[in-house]
Design a protein around this motif. Structure first.
Motif, PDB file in Angstrom:
ATOM      1  N   SER A   1       0.921  -1.146   0.056  1.00  0.00           N
ATOM      2  CA  SER A   1      -0.098   0.114   0.134  1.00  0.00           C
ATOM      3  C   SER A   1       0.810   1.211   0.149  1.00  0.00           C
ATOM      4  N   LEU A   2       1.934   1.177   0.859  1.00  0.00           N
ATOM      5  CA  LEU A   2       2.935   2.393   0.786  1.00  0.00           C
ATOM      6  C   LEU A   2       3.534   2.605  -0.615  1.00  0.00           C
ATOM      7  N   TRP A   3       3.815   1.543  -1.220  1.00  0.00           N
ATOM      8  CA  TRP A   3       4.485   1.362  -2.415  1.00  0.00           C
ATOM      9  C   TRP A   3       3.694   2.052  -3.620  1.00  0.00           C
ATOM     10  N   ALA A   4       2.412   1.705  -3.356  1.00  0.00           N
ATOM     11  CA  ALA A   4       1.349   2.282  -4.399  1.00  0.00           C
ATOM     12  C   ALA A   4       1.199   3.737  -4.099  1.00  0.00           C
TER      13      ALA A   4
ATOM     14  N   ALA B   1       9.036  -7.528  -4.499  1.00  0.00           N
ATOM     15  CA  ALA B   1       8.481  -6.490  -4.305  1.00  0.00           C
ATOM     16  C   ALA B   1       9.703  -5.498  -3.489  1.00  0.00           C
ATOM     17  N   LEU B   2      10.525  -5.985  -2.775  1.00  0.00           N
ATOM     18  CA  LEU B   2      11.426  -5.060  -1.752  1.00  0.00           C
ATOM     19  C   LEU B   2      12.647  -4.511  -3.052  1.00  0.00           C
TER      20      LEU B   2
ATOM     21  N   ARG C   1       5.384   5.964  -1.283  1.00  0.00           N
ATOM     22  CA  ARG C   1       6.217   6.097  -0.130  1.00  0.00           C
ATOM     23  C   ARG C   1       7.195   5.058   0.003  1.00  0.00           C
ATOM     24  N   LEU C   2       8.259   5.083  -0.974  1.00  0.00           N
ATOM     25  CA  LEU C   2       9.050   3.885  -0.888  1.00  0.00           C
ATOM     26  C   LEU C   2       9.829   3.747   0.157  1.00  0.00           C
ATOM     27  N   ASP C   3      10.508   4.651   0.909  1.00  0.00           N
ATOM     28  CA  ASP C   3      11.129   4.371   2.081  1.00  0.00           C
ATOM     29  C   ASP C   3      10.421   3.600   3.083  1.00  0.00           C
TER      30      ASP C   3
ATOM     31  N   GLY D   1      13.620   1.793  -6.987  1.00  0.00           N
ATOM     32  CA  GLY D   1      12.573   3.099  -7.096  1.00  0.00           C
ATOM     33  C   GLY D   1      11.767   2.924  -8.341  1.00  0.00           C
ATOM     34  N   ARG D   2      11.307   1.569  -8.512  1.00  0.00           N
ATOM     35  CA  ARG D   2      10.339   1.285  -9.684  1.00  0.00           C
ATOM     36  C   ARG D   2       8.890   1.801  -9.276  1.00  0.00           C
TER      37      ARG D   2
END
Length: 75
Positions: free
Chosen positions: A29-32, A60-61, A35-37, A67-68
């Motif tokens: 969810s954060l990735w979407a 995913a990691l 919020r990569l960090d 940075g994708r």
């Protein structure tokens, strides 16, 4: 929807910190949300808790670290 998911999964990770699946879902969810960090930290936490199978989390990691952008479905 992803912001609501972040709130729910964050609550779950606080309530059940030793459960790996909420950390993985929080990371997605954060990735979407870009919020990569924070996503990276969630994925790493899920892996540290021996999330099984680890392959989706590792994939995913790797993408987050590179940075994708999130593509709408987990790797």
């Amino acid at each position: 929807h992803y912001q609501q998911a972040v709130q729910g999964y964050h609550w779950l990770t606080t309530f059940r910190p030793d459960e790996p699946l909420p950390h993985y879902n929080l990371g997605l969810s954060l990735w979407a949300l870009g919020r990569l960090d924070e996503a990276e930290r969630s994925f790493r936490r899920g892996l540290s808790l021996n999330y099984q199978p680890s392959t989706p989390v590792q994939g995913a990691l790797a993408q987050v670290v590179q940075g994708r952008p999130f593509q709408g479905t987990p790797p």
